[in-house]
Design an enzyme around this catalytic site. Structure first.
Site, mmCIF file in Angstrom:
data_model
loop_
_atom_site.group_PDB
_atom_site.id
_atom_site.type_symbol
_atom_site.label_atom_id
_atom_site.label_comp_id
_atom_site.label_asym_id
_atom_site.label_seq_id
_atom_site.Cartn_x
_atom_site.Cartn_y
_atom_site.Cartn_z
ATOM 1 N N ALA A 79 13.382 -1.998 6.469
ATOM 2 C CA ALA A 79 12.521 -2.405 7.873
ATOM 3 C C ALA A 79 12.948 -3.904 8.127
ATOM 4 O O ALA A 79 13.413 -4.264 9.275
ATOM 5 C CB ALA A 79 11.132 -2.478 7.661
ATOM 6 N N ARG B 263 15.939 -5.444 6.756
ATOM 7 C CA ARG B 263 17.428 -5.503 7.054
ATOM 8 C C ARG B 263 17.704 -4.725 8.304
ATOM 9 O O ARG B 263 18.935 -5.547 8.920
ATOM 10 C CB ARG B 263 17.941 -4.809 6.073
ATOM 11 C CG ARG B 263 19.629 -4.739 5.850
ATOM 12 C CD ARG B 263 20.155 -4.216 4.712
ATOM 13 N NE ARG B 263 19.664 -4.591 3.284
ATOM 14 C CZ ARG B 263 19.655 -3.888 2.501
ATOM 15 N NH1 ARG B 263 20.112 -2.484 2.383
ATOM 16 N NH2 ARG B 263 19.151 -4.319 1.209
ATOM 17 N N ARG C 152 1.356 -0.294 4.488
ATOM 18 C CA ARG C 152 0.181 -0.331 3.520
ATOM 19 C C ARG C 152 -0.348 -1.654 2.796
ATOM 20 O O ARG C 152 -1.391 -1.761 2.615
ATOM 21 C CB ARG C 152 0.930 0.487 2.268
ATOM 22 C CG ARG C 152 -0.257 0.802 1.143
ATOM 23 C CD ARG C 152 0.487 1.873 0.161
ATOM 24 N NE ARG C 152 1.781 1.169 -0.602
ATOM 25 C CZ ARG C 152 2.031 0.578 -1.450
ATOM 26 N NH1 ARG C 152 1.068 0.049 -2.021
ATOM 27 N NH2 ARG C 152 3.319 0.035 -1.820
ATOM 28 N N LYS D 70 15.822 9.510 6.903
ATOM 29 C CA LYS D 70 16.270 10.679 6.266
ATOM 30 C C LYS D 70 15.886 10.597 4.962
ATOM 31 O O LYS D 70 15.839 9.465 4.357
ATOM 32 C CB LYS D 70 17.701 10.850 6.624
ATOM 33 C CG LYS D 70 18.560 9.737 5.996
ATOM 34 C CD LYS D 70 18.644 9.383 4.646
ATOM 35 C CE LYS D 70 18.848 8.031 4.388
ATOM 36 N NZ LYS D 70 18.357 7.798 2.903
ATOM 37 N N ARG E 172 12.973 6.914 -4.751
ATOM 38 C CA ARG E 172 14.358 6.865 -5.181
ATOM 39 C C ARG E 172 14.857 7.048 -6.570
ATOM 40 O O ARG E 172 15.841 7.632 -6.970
ATOM 41 C CB ARG E 172 15.050 5.887 -4.290
ATOM 42 C CG ARG E 172 15.157 5.671 -3.080
ATOM 43 C CD ARG E 172 15.693 4.551 -2.346
ATOM 44 N NE ARG E 172 15.969 4.483 -0.814
ATOM 45 C CZ ARG E 172 15.132 3.965 0.022
ATOM 46 N NH1 ARG E 172 13.912 3.510 -0.479
ATOM 47 N NH2 ARG E 172 15.494 4.188 1.294
ATOM 48 N N ASP F 174 18.415 10.460 -1.176
ATOM 49 C CA ASP F 174 18.510 9.230 -0.348
ATOM 50 C C ASP F 174 19.860 9.369 0.423
ATOM 51 O O ASP F 174 19.919 9.489 1.489
ATOM 52 C CB ASP F 174 18.540 8.119 -1.332
ATOM 53 C CG ASP F 174 18.494 6.863 -0.639
ATOM 54 O OD1 ASP F 174 18.251 6.859 0.719
ATOM 55 O OD2 ASP F 174 18.888 5.803 -1.176
#
Length: 296
Positions: free
Chosen positions: A16, A18, A38, A95, A166, A175
């Site tokens: 978000a 970057r 959150r 994705k 991840r 990822d």
């Protein structure tokens, strides 16, 4: 559209900061209008440079925007994206589309029912060098197969060292896998079968795919490989020799801007189909599931 598209971002993590924030702020057709995350303190830190509102809940976000961009784990996206689509909001999706094919299918159904524009941020597909390569290899005769290699150290340290989903055993596949699988599928034709799948104890994946027309491809994948710079290369080969993907690697922010260009055209023309739409996301989700099933 006479006014900039008001976009709300869900999530306030590294991607978000970057890409989503700078991209939405810089594009003349969009405005970062609201943020919900959150952790309210993280949302505030992310929103402040763009003078975006920080909202207390997802419903409040939906009330104040025209579109929603997601920067959250796949399972969270699968829960929230159908709600946004049914509220008539256009979508920028990460994705993989969801945590499993059932979740991806629910997003597709919601988008189809609502008739909203929705794009999956398959970053490299929006790069001009990739689009030129795909246009070239699709016109080749005598193609027999292809290969891909995506070796990087993204899960060893840095922004994603603390990303729980991840860091799980299948994190690299989930990822980076959609990006790599998408390129092989787009270059050689639809992947119909996973012939072979192996994951080593240190997270190195070796995959063999069967494509329509009896073509095959191989993919080597890891995000735990300490190589600098990352080794990301693809090639199609056959009677003509080899056609590698060459040239500069367009920066993620530039790819994001091109994705926003396409989204705005879809909204203006009231179109829902695109090479990187939600149906593409469902197709890739099913391939991921087939790879995991092949592991036994």
């Amino acid at each position: 559209m006479d006014e900039a598209l008001r976009v709300g971002v869900v999530g306030a993590g590294p991607w978000a900061h970057r890409v989503h924030g700078p991209g939405l702020s810089a594009h003349p057709g969009t405005r970062l209008a609201a943020v919900w995350a959150r952790r309210p303190d993280a949302a505030k830190t992310f929103a402040e440079p763009y003078d975006a509102a920080v909202v207390d809940g997802f419903d409040e976000l939906l009330e104040s925007v025209d579109a929603v961009a997601f920067a959250v784990p796949p399972a969270v996206q699968a829960e929230l994206a159908p709600r946004a689509a049914r509220a008539g909001k256009h979508l920028v999706l990460e994705k993989p589309l969801a945590a499993d094919p059932a979740g991806a299918r629910e997003i597709v159904e919601a988008v189809d029912e609502a008739g909203v524009a929705a794009l999956l941020m398959l970053t490299r597909r929006f790069a001009p060098e990739v689009q030129e390569w795909l246009a070239g290899v699709r016109g080749l005769d005598g193609v027999q197969g292809g290969t891909g290699r995506w070796l990087a150290g993204g899960l060893l340290a840095g922004d994603y060292a603390a990303s729980e989903w991840r860091q799980e055993q299948d994190g690299a596949l989930i990822d980076a896998g959609p990006h790599a699988i998408d390129l092989l599928d787009a270059a050689l034709g639809e992947i119909e079968q996973v012939h072979f799948a192996h994951r080593s104890s240190d997270g190195l994946w070796q995959l063999v795919f069967g494509h329509a027309g009896d073509l095959t491809s191989t993919l080597t994948l890891s995000l735990r490989m300490p190589v600098q710079p990352a080794m990301v290369d693809f090639a199609v080969y056959g009677e003509h020799g080899q056609a590698p993907l060459l040239g500069r690697r367009t920066a993620a922010r530039e790819c994001y801007a091109r994705m926003l260009d396409d989204l705005l055209v879809m909204i203006r023309e009231e179109r829902t189909e695109h090479p990187c739409d939600v149906r593409r996301g469902l197709h890739l989700q099913q391939i991921l599931a087939d790879v995991l099933a092949r592991l036994g």
